[in-house]
Design a protein around this motif. Structure first.
Motif, PDB file in Angstrom:
ATOM      1  N   GLY A 120     -15.845  10.717-111.847  1.00 48.89           N
ATOM      2  CA  GLY A 120     -17.409  11.128-112.555  1.00 48.89           C
ATOM      3  C   GLY A 120     -17.890  12.513-112.188  1.00 48.89           C
ATOM      4  N   LEU A 121     -16.718  13.257-111.922  1.00 53.25           N
ATOM      5  CA  LEU A 121     -17.090  14.672-111.441  1.00 53.25           C
ATOM      6  C   LEU A 121     -17.133  15.717-112.766  1.00 53.25           C
ATOM      7  N   PRO A 122     -17.723  16.739-112.765  1.00 50.59           N
ATOM      8  CA  PRO A 122     -17.806  17.522-113.776  1.00 50.59           C
ATOM      9  C   PRO A 122     -16.644  18.020-114.599  1.00 50.59           C
ATOM     10  N   PHE A 123     -16.532  17.779-115.663  1.00 55.71           N
ATOM     11  CA  PHE A 123     -15.430  18.119-116.787  1.00 55.71           C
ATOM     12  C   PHE A 123     -14.271  17.380-116.464  1.00 55.71           C
ATOM     13  N   GLN A 124     -14.364  15.980-115.634  1.00 57.29           N
ATOM     14  CA  GLN A 124     -13.338  15.197-115.610  1.00 57.29           C
ATOM     15  C   GLN A 124     -12.826  14.267-116.719  1.00 57.29           C
ATOM     16  N   THR A 125     -11.691  14.239-116.854  1.00 58.35           N
ATOM     17  CA  THR A 125     -11.418  13.228-118.146  1.00 58.35           C
ATOM     18  C   THR A 125     -10.635  12.257-117.735  1.00 58.35           C
ATOM     19  N   LEU A 126     -10.313  11.162-118.593  1.00 59.89           N
ATOM     20  CA  LEU A 126      -9.523  10.263-118.159  1.00 59.89           C
ATOM     21  C   LEU A 126      -8.072  10.579-117.831  1.00 59.89           C
ATOM     22  N   GLU A 127      -7.506  11.576-118.637  1.00 59.66           N
ATOM     23  CA  GLU A 127      -6.314  12.210-118.226  1.00 59.66           C
ATOM     24  C   GLU A 127      -6.171  12.804-116.753  1.00 59.66           C
ATOM     25  N   ASP A 128      -7.463  13.309-116.427  1.00 60.06           N
ATOM     26  CA  ASP A 128      -7.426  13.842-115.051  1.00 60.06           C
ATOM     27  C   ASP A 128      -7.165  12.714-114.258  1.00 60.06           C
ATOM     28  N   VAL A 129      -8.032  11.770-114.182  1.00 60.80           N
ATOM     29  CA  VAL A 129      -8.122  10.574-113.229  1.00 60.80           C
ATOM     30  C   VAL A 129      -6.542   9.929-113.300  1.00 60.80           C
ATOM     31  N   LEU A 130      -6.086   9.666-114.409  1.00 61.09           N
ATOM     32  CA  LEU A 130      -4.714   9.085-114.365  1.00 61.09           C
ATOM     33  C   LEU A 130      -3.730  10.161-113.948  1.00 61.09           C
ATOM     34  N   ASP A 131      -3.782  11.142-114.185  1.00 62.54           N
ATOM     35  CA  ASP A 131      -2.837  12.098-113.365  1.00 62.54           C
ATOM     36  C   ASP A 131      -3.016  12.511-112.001  1.00 62.54           C
ATOM     37  N   THR A 132      -4.156  12.324-111.429  1.00 57.55           N
ATOM     38  CA  THR A 132      -4.489  12.345-110.027  1.00 57.55           C
ATOM     39  C   THR A 132      -3.699  11.103-109.149  1.00 57.55           C
ATOM     40  N   ILE A 133      -4.099   9.869-110.068  1.00 59.54           N
ATOM     41  CA  ILE A 133      -3.732   8.682-109.459  1.00 59.54           C
ATOM     42  C   ILE A 133      -2.198   8.692-109.402  1.00 59.54           C
ATOM     43  N   ALA A 134      -1.643   9.012-110.312  1.00 61.32           N
ATOM     44  CA  ALA A 134       0.045   9.178-110.345  1.00 61.32           C
ATOM     45  C   ALA A 134       0.508  10.154-109.259  1.00 61.32           C
ATOM     46  N   LYS A 135       0.091  11.185-109.071  1.00 60.22           N
ATOM     47  CA  LYS A 135       0.429  12.176-108.022  1.00 60.22           C
ATOM     48  C   LYS A 135       0.135  11.598-106.821  1.00 60.22           C
ATOM     49  N   THR A 136      -1.089  10.837-106.569  1.00 66.66           N
ATOM     50  CA  THR A 136      -1.262  10.083-105.453  1.00 66.66           C
ATOM     51  C   THR A 136      -0.273   9.017-104.988  1.00 66.66           C
ATOM     52  N   ASN A 137       0.000   8.159-105.985  1.00 66.21           N
ATOM     53  CA  ASN A 137       1.013   7.249-106.004  1.00 66.21           C
ATOM     54  C   ASN A 137       2.419   7.586-105.502  1.00 66.21           C
ATOM     55  N   SER A 138       2.729   8.844-105.962  1.00 67.68           N
ATOM     56  CA  SER A 138       3.773   9.403-105.445  1.00 67.68           C
ATOM     57  C   SER A 138       3.682   9.592-103.974  1.00 67.68           C
ATOM     58  N   LEU A 139       2.860   9.682-103.397  1.00 66.04           N
ATOM     59  CA  LEU A 139       2.626   9.874-101.778  1.00 66.04           C
ATOM     60  C   LEU A 139       2.555   8.513-100.840  1.00 66.04           C
ATOM     61  N   GLN A 140       2.185   7.596-101.806  1.00 64.97           N
ATOM     62  CA  GLN A 140       1.773   6.100-101.201  1.00 64.97           C
ATOM     63  C   GLN A 140       0.953   6.247-100.072  1.00 64.97           C
ATOM     64  N   PRO A 141      -0.187   6.874-100.100  1.00 62.53           N
ATOM     65  CA  PRO A 141      -1.354   6.480 -98.854  1.00 62.53           C
ATOM     66  C   PRO A 141      -1.440   5.198 -98.606  1.00 62.53           C
ATOM     67  N   ASP A 142      -1.578   4.746 -97.610  1.00 66.27           N
ATOM     68  CA  ASP A 142      -1.818   3.395 -97.029  1.00 66.27           C
ATOM     69  C   ASP A 142      -3.125   2.741 -97.597  1.00 66.27           C
ATOM     70  N   ARG A 143      -4.119   3.710 -97.747  1.00 64.20           N
ATOM     71  CA  ARG A 143      -5.622   3.344 -98.040  1.00 64.20           C
ATOM     72  C   ARG A 143      -6.070   4.357 -99.065  1.00 64.20           C
ATOM     73  N   LEU A 144      -6.882   3.870 -99.987  1.00 67.30           N
ATOM     74  CA  LEU A 144      -7.364   4.879-101.057  1.00 67.30           C
ATOM     75  C   LEU A 144      -9.046   4.498-101.281  1.00 67.30           C
TER      76      LEU A 144
END
Length: 452
Positions: free
Chosen positions: A211-235
């Motif tokens: 819900g951040l300014p200028f944020q698109t669905l592609e931005d969210v999915l890209d952020t989650i994909a990058k995040t998943n590559s690091l496998q944090p224990d909690r989100l």
């Protein structure tokens, strides 16, 4: 009318009940707070220990999405006086408490805790234990900024007993980062995540915001994909809380029309959530996810997940003392908040007084409603079938709950409410149906962010 249009209204986030705008400050006094704290401390210190939240408010630059209490400065000579003040506040509490505290949880929040040098953080933590002991199973955590968390920060805090760290990521889109004035690269986040894992941290968390300014669905999915590559224990996958009317929160770095609205914003969450669930994360409580083997997931499944001013925790203590400017303390039957400016905070400590400026003493009704809201937030269900959880006003609440049940958000059976999968995004609205103080006195001005 869609469910989004129907239920997207201003509402609390329920880190407490009653929520801060509904505290009865005229019935509160520091002496009442001290008595309530001592009573809860005597009942719980030897069995479960206590929690400490320490607010470290300094940041070198302003993030325009942030609604936290902070002081922007590049002068690091503010560190030592602040650490001394926090330790003096803690000494005042230790003088008040009838026995030596056993600390089960410490959380360093901000501001930017890693604004402080490793040496000053060492002084802080060691100073706490001059008059206190660690509980047998303790958990210490801190918030780190990916741009200024050093290997030395991580190693120093690990050596002091910290095993959990969370990093504010928000979003990797350059356009979004420019709008919220939070510029950090995936490289920096990956670096501090790998460092923490290498040192031995057992729980690494990333905070994401939709819900951040200028944020698109592609931005969210890209952020989650990058995040998943690091496998944090909690989100944490938070909804951006747009509250520009709060003085000094900095949320004027973009226009309202730059924000994704209603169904668009909801799609960011729903699609993001689907991606997280596909990646072995479990939804626990509101806006939080963890890997299946994480202690937070186990606490959710065991029914021991707790929520307080620190957010979700895997264990509960009845006493949580907040140290530092603006921190809120909780003795289960009372709340107390510290002065919100550093100058006022220092002034009271100079007089050898606890730096408290407001609070609330919970009555019997408050305690019952608090339990229901905690149940909904932590377990997605609650019940009023026995005398410890029944309250007369439930009969007037049921029609509102019936409307939500008709919309498929919840199921009521045998005086027990179950939040459905469809209803989880609306859990704040369900909690609002139980919020007797909000029902009796609707706010006349803007107090809360939108629920969706």
């Amino acid at each position: 009318m869609s469910l989004i249009q129907k239920y997207n209204v201003p509402g609390p986030r329920y880190t407490s009940y009653p929520t801060v705008p509904y505290w009865e400050e005229d019935l509160f006094s520091v002496n009442k707070w001290k008595a309530a704290l001592v009573q809860s401390f005597e009942a719980s210190n030897t069995t479960e220990g206590i929690s400490l939240y320490i607010h470290l408010p300094f940041c070198e630059s302003l993030c325009t999405f942030c609604g936290c209490n902070k002081r922007i400065t590049k002068r690091h000579d503010v560190e030592n006086p602040y650490i001394k003040a926090v330790l003096k506040e803690w000494d005042l509490y230790c003088e008040l408490l009838p026995q030596r505290p056993r600390i089960k949880e410490i959380h360093l929040g901000g501001g930017t805790p890693t604004f402080f040098s490793p040496a000053h953080l060492t002084t802080l933590i060691n100073g706490l234990f001059i008059n206190a002991d660690k509980a047998q199973e303790y958990e210490f955590s801190f918030e780190g900024h990916p741009n200024n968390t050093t290997y030395e920060h991580l190693q120093t805090l690990y050596d002091l007993g910290f095993r959990r760290v969370s990093y504010g990521v928000q979003d990797y889109s350059e356009k979004v980062q420019n709008a919220i004035h939070r510029k950090q690269s995936f490289h920096n986040v990956a670096k501090v995540t790998f460092w923490a894992r290498e040192i031995g941290y057992t729980s690494i968390g990333h905070d994401l915001i939709f819900g951040l300014p200028f944020q698109t669905l592609e931005d969210v999915l890209d952020t989650i994909a990058k995040t998943n590559s690091l496998q944090p224990d909690r989100l944490a996958f938070y909804s951006y809380a747009h509250v520009p009317w709060i003085k000094g929160n900095g949320q004027r770095g973009f226009k309202d029309e730059d924000l994704p609205k209603d169904t668009v914003k909801r799609e960011l969450y729903e699609q993001g959530k689907l991606e997280l669930l596909k990646r072995n994360y479990v939804e626990i409580g509101m806006d939080h996810f963890a890997l299946k083997n994480d202690s937070m997931t186990q606490a959710f499944e065991n029914g021991t997940l707790h929520r307080n001013f620190m957010g979700y925790t895997a264990s509960k203590t009845e006493v949580m003392i907040g140290l530092g400017v603006s921190s809120i303390s909780d003795s289960w039957n009372a709340f107390a908040q510290n002065e919100k400016t550093i100058e006022a905070y220092y002034d009271k400590l100079d007089l050898d007084e606890l730096p408290i400026f407001r609070g609330h003493i919970l009555n019997e009704e408050d305690l019952i409603i608090r339990k229901h809201i905690l149940n909904l937030m932590c377990q997605f269900q609650t019940s009023w079938k026995d005398k410890t959880t029944y309250f007369p006003e439930i009969e007037t609440i049921l029609p509102n709950l019936a409307e939500m049940e008709k919309d498929g958000l919840l199921l009521i059976k045998d005086q027990t409410l179950f939040v459905t999968e469809k209803g989880k995004p609306f859990v704040r609205n369900i909690c609002m149906a139980f919020d007797l103080r909000l029902i009796r006195k609707a706010p006349q001005t803007q107090l809360f962010s939108m629920t969706i």
